[in-house]
Scaffold this motif. Structure first.
Motif, PDB file in Angstrom:
ATOM      1  N   GLN A   1     -79.397 -31.043 114.771  1.00  0.00           N
ATOM      2  CA  GLN A   1     -79.340 -30.514 113.290  1.00  0.00           C
ATOM      3  C   GLN A   1     -79.525 -29.596 112.055  1.00  0.00           C
ATOM      4  O   GLN A   1     -79.166 -29.701 111.219  1.00  0.00           O
TER       5      GLN A   1
ATOM      6  N   ARG B   1     -87.228 -39.429 109.361  1.00  0.00           N
ATOM      7  CA  ARG B   1     -87.645 -39.136 108.263  1.00  0.00           C
ATOM      8  C   ARG B   1     -88.700 -38.000 108.353  1.00  0.00           C
ATOM      9  O   ARG B   1     -89.570 -37.545 107.386  1.00  0.00           O
TER      10      ARG B   1
ATOM     11  N   SER C   1     -78.453 -38.692 104.806  1.00  0.00           N
ATOM     12  CA  SER C   1     -78.380 -37.516 104.865  1.00  0.00           C
ATOM     13  C   SER C   1     -78.739 -37.198 106.434  1.00  0.00           C
ATOM     14  O   SER C   1     -78.571 -35.742 107.221  1.00  0.00           O
ATOM     15  N   LEU C   2     -80.224 -38.121 106.396  1.00  0.00           N
ATOM     16  CA  LEU C   2     -79.905 -37.475 108.084  1.00  0.00           C
ATOM     17  C   LEU C   2     -79.534 -38.261 109.208  1.00  0.00           C
ATOM     18  O   LEU C   2     -79.432 -38.118 110.616  1.00  0.00           O
ATOM     19  N   SER C   3     -78.810 -39.484 108.609  1.00  0.00           N
ATOM     20  CA  SER C   3     -77.267 -40.363 109.761  1.00  0.00           C
ATOM     21  C   SER C   3     -76.912 -38.960 110.672  1.00  0.00           C
ATOM     22  O   SER C   3     -76.156 -38.332 110.073  1.00  0.00           O
TER      23      SER C   3
ATOM     24  N   ASP D   1     -72.070 -41.193  93.738  1.00  0.00           N
ATOM     25  CA  ASP D   1     -72.733 -42.668  94.265  1.00  0.00           C
ATOM     26  C   ASP D   1     -72.772 -43.934  94.155  1.00  0.00           C
ATOM     27  O   ASP D   1     -72.455 -43.881  92.788  1.00  0.00           O
TER      28      ASP D   1
ATOM     29  N   GLN E   1     -73.291 -43.994  99.510  1.00  0.00           N
ATOM     30  CA  GLN E   1     -72.185 -42.837  99.471  1.00  0.00           C
ATOM     31  C   GLN E   1     -70.373 -42.808  99.930  1.00  0.00           C
ATOM     32  O   GLN E   1     -70.942 -43.138 100.796  1.00  0.00           O
TER      33      GLN E   1
ATOM     34  N   ARG F   1     -81.695 -41.959 100.681  1.00  0.00           N
ATOM     35  CA  ARG F   1     -80.464 -40.700 100.435  1.00  0.00           C
ATOM     36  C   ARG F   1     -81.493 -40.410 101.206  1.00  0.00           C
ATOM     37  O   ARG F   1     -80.398 -39.241 101.748  1.00  0.00           O
ATOM     38  N   LEU F   2     -82.460 -40.036 101.935  1.00  0.00           N
ATOM     39  CA  LEU F   2     -83.130 -39.358 102.618  1.00  0.00           C
ATOM     40  C   LEU F   2     -82.370 -40.058 103.720  1.00  0.00           C
ATOM     41  O   LEU F   2     -81.870 -38.608 105.387  1.00  0.00           O
TER      42      LEU F   2
END
Length: 500
Positions: free
Chosen positions: A499, A402, A381-383, A323, A293, A377-378
């Motif tokens: 977050q 996760r 988004s969590l990085s 992406d 992405q 993908r998750l």
């Protein structure tokens, strides 16, 4: 179309602020400014896309530590901004020497505004000028697009379209297939002028969900790069139409594209197995999904796709505007080791591409590819915010985050954080310190003090001082105790919960 940093600093609105170049003087003339933005936020870098001249009043810099200012400069330079201009004489009395040294080392032009700087007036004047230039660029690009489209409608082939481009731009124009083999080239009327000119610009030519070819423009020296960037982006779509018949896809390519579309939409059963076989892969093999992405505005996916294909023997890739997704087959034996090696090689191959790549968990059989894709993908988004360009993430490294994301009730996780590191969390909130971040980096390094100091840009003495305070809050040095694993879990959960 942008302005050079030298032109911006010479504008009347900037001259009122009496600018002095304190670092990066050698690049002022050739540095292009795309936009002017002002902010006091120290974590602004992830919100920038490159080419900005950032104006800062100095309030945050005045209260920041040298380490924090160092991270600030490195983050801005990593985003490719044009320059940082800081007002002095107010809260920030003088330009900190550590800031100058960091900017010089990073190659980031640093401007000191020695008088009261009218930020709004400065931004409005320069941005309005650049908006007007951009409108003119779009008008010229529209005319070029119409000329190419008319020629294509009249039967012109790829060679003829490139000759039009070479004449109108002007530039040496080349098209390469995705393996790097030259397909066609058109020279400038005065070909020697193109030799040794400005840096070449490359653009993806997308066909049927993939990057089929690349357009390369080699402008003569001294020409405006913004015009070539706009013209190349516009022209690539028309050239794709000319390449449709010349680069007809194989049945394997078509099956690979359909396979990825099916995986992304959750299709299961015999249809997925048939597509996998048609794409040249064993449906019963071990698979991992990859997602790339954009971290900023991405104009090219070809280098990312080439890096993936270079490091995986059997892979299908699908490129979209938002992406890039891929499914790769791994060896039947030592699968986890093969995946870890893939992550390492990808990290070595990305070369600072403006993307973040995540590799999902291993799935047994093509039916598990959809889950691997969802977990990849998750993971992105969590990085953490502010990852370096070209970062490659392994979903296995984010197993805790996760799992926490999927837990509907976070009460147990929050209680664990309070029990083990609650005192540190409270201290950071009260003092504005970064003890939890320090503990997280130390644990992630395997309790390696030297590596942690390098990661956080800290002196050894400063790090030891922080660790002593941390150990006092958690009941002593955890090395060699049963508490180490629990602390690591709590720190990871704390970062994730923060977050939310």
């Amino acid at each position: 179309m942008g302005l050079s940093l030298k032109e911006v600093l010479a504008d009347d609105t900037f001259r009122k602020a009496a600018p002095l170049v304190r670092a990066g003087a050698d690049s002022v003339e050739q540095t292009q400014v795309r936009w002017i933005h002002s902010s006091e936020v120290m974590d602004i870098a992830p919100l920038l896309s490159g080419g900005e001249l950032l104006l800062a009043g100095g309030q945050s810099l005045a209260s920041a530590t040298p380490e924090e200012r160092g991270r600030y400069i490195k983050a801005l330079a990593g985003r490719g901004i044009a320059a940082l201009a800081v007002e002095t004489g107010g809260v920030l009395k003088t330009m900190p020497q550590d800031l100058i040294a960091e900017a010089e080392a990073a190659g980031l032009p640093l401007i000191e505004l020695t008088r009261v700087a009218p930020f709004v007036e400065m931004a409005e004047a320069i941005n309005s000028l650049m908006v007007g230039q951009s409108v003119e660029l779009m008008r010229r690009a529209d005319l070029l697009s119409q000329q190419l489209a008319s020629a294509l409608a009249e039967g012109a082939g790829l060679k003829q379209l490139l000759e039009i481009l070479a004449m109108v731009l002007p530039a040496q124009v080349s098209v390469y297939d995705r393996t790097g083999e030259l397909l066609e080239r058109a020279e400038l009327p005065a070909a020697p002028e193109a030799d040794g000119g400005a840096a070449a610009l490359d653009f993806d030519i997308a066909l049927r969900g993939g990057v089929a070819a690349s357009l390369r423009l080699q402008p003569p020296d001294g020409h405006d790069p913004a015009w070539y960037q706009t013209a190349g982006t516009r022209s690539a779509g028309i050239l794709a139409l000319a390449l449709q018949q010349r680069l007809a896809p194989s049945l394997t390519d078509v099956a690979g594209t359909e396979l990825l579309r099916s995986v992304a939409s959750g299709v299961q059963g015999i249809r997925l197995v048939q597509l996998c076989k048609a794409a040249g892969m064993d449906p019963g093999a071990a698979f991992v999904a990859l997602v790339a992405q954009p971290e900023a505005s991405v104009s090219r996916w070809a280098p990312v796709e080439q890096a993936i294909r270079k490091n995986v023997r059997k892979v299908v890739v699908y490129v979209q505007q938002s992406d890039l997704v891929a499914v790769a087959a791994l060896p039947a034996e030592a699968t986890q080791a093969a995946k870890a090696e893939l992550v390492r090689r990808l990290a070595d191959s990305m070369g600072g591409q403006p993307v973040i790549v995540a590799v999902g968990p291993v799935g047994n059989g093509i039916s598990q590819a959809a889950r691997s894709l969802a977990e990849a993908r998750l993971t992105i988004s969590l990085s953490p915010v502010g990852l370096y360009e070209g970062a490659v993430l392994d979903a296995d490294d984010f197993a805790i985050e996760r799992l926490a994301f999927k837990e509907p009730d976070g009460a147990a996780a929050r209680q664990l954080v309070r029990e083990l590191v609650g005192e540190i969390v409270d201290y950071d909130a009260l003092k504005g310190s970064r003890l939890l971040e320090t503990l997280a980096a130390w644990l992630a390094s395997g309790c390696n003090t030297a590596q942690t100091a390098r990661t956080l840009f800290l002196e050894r003495q400063s790090l030891h001082s922080r660790l002593d305070r941390i150990f006092g809050m958690i009941g002593g040095d955890p090395r060699g105790t049963e508490r180490l694993a629990g602390l690591h879990l709590a720190v990871r959960l704390a970062r994730y919960l923060d977050q939310q």
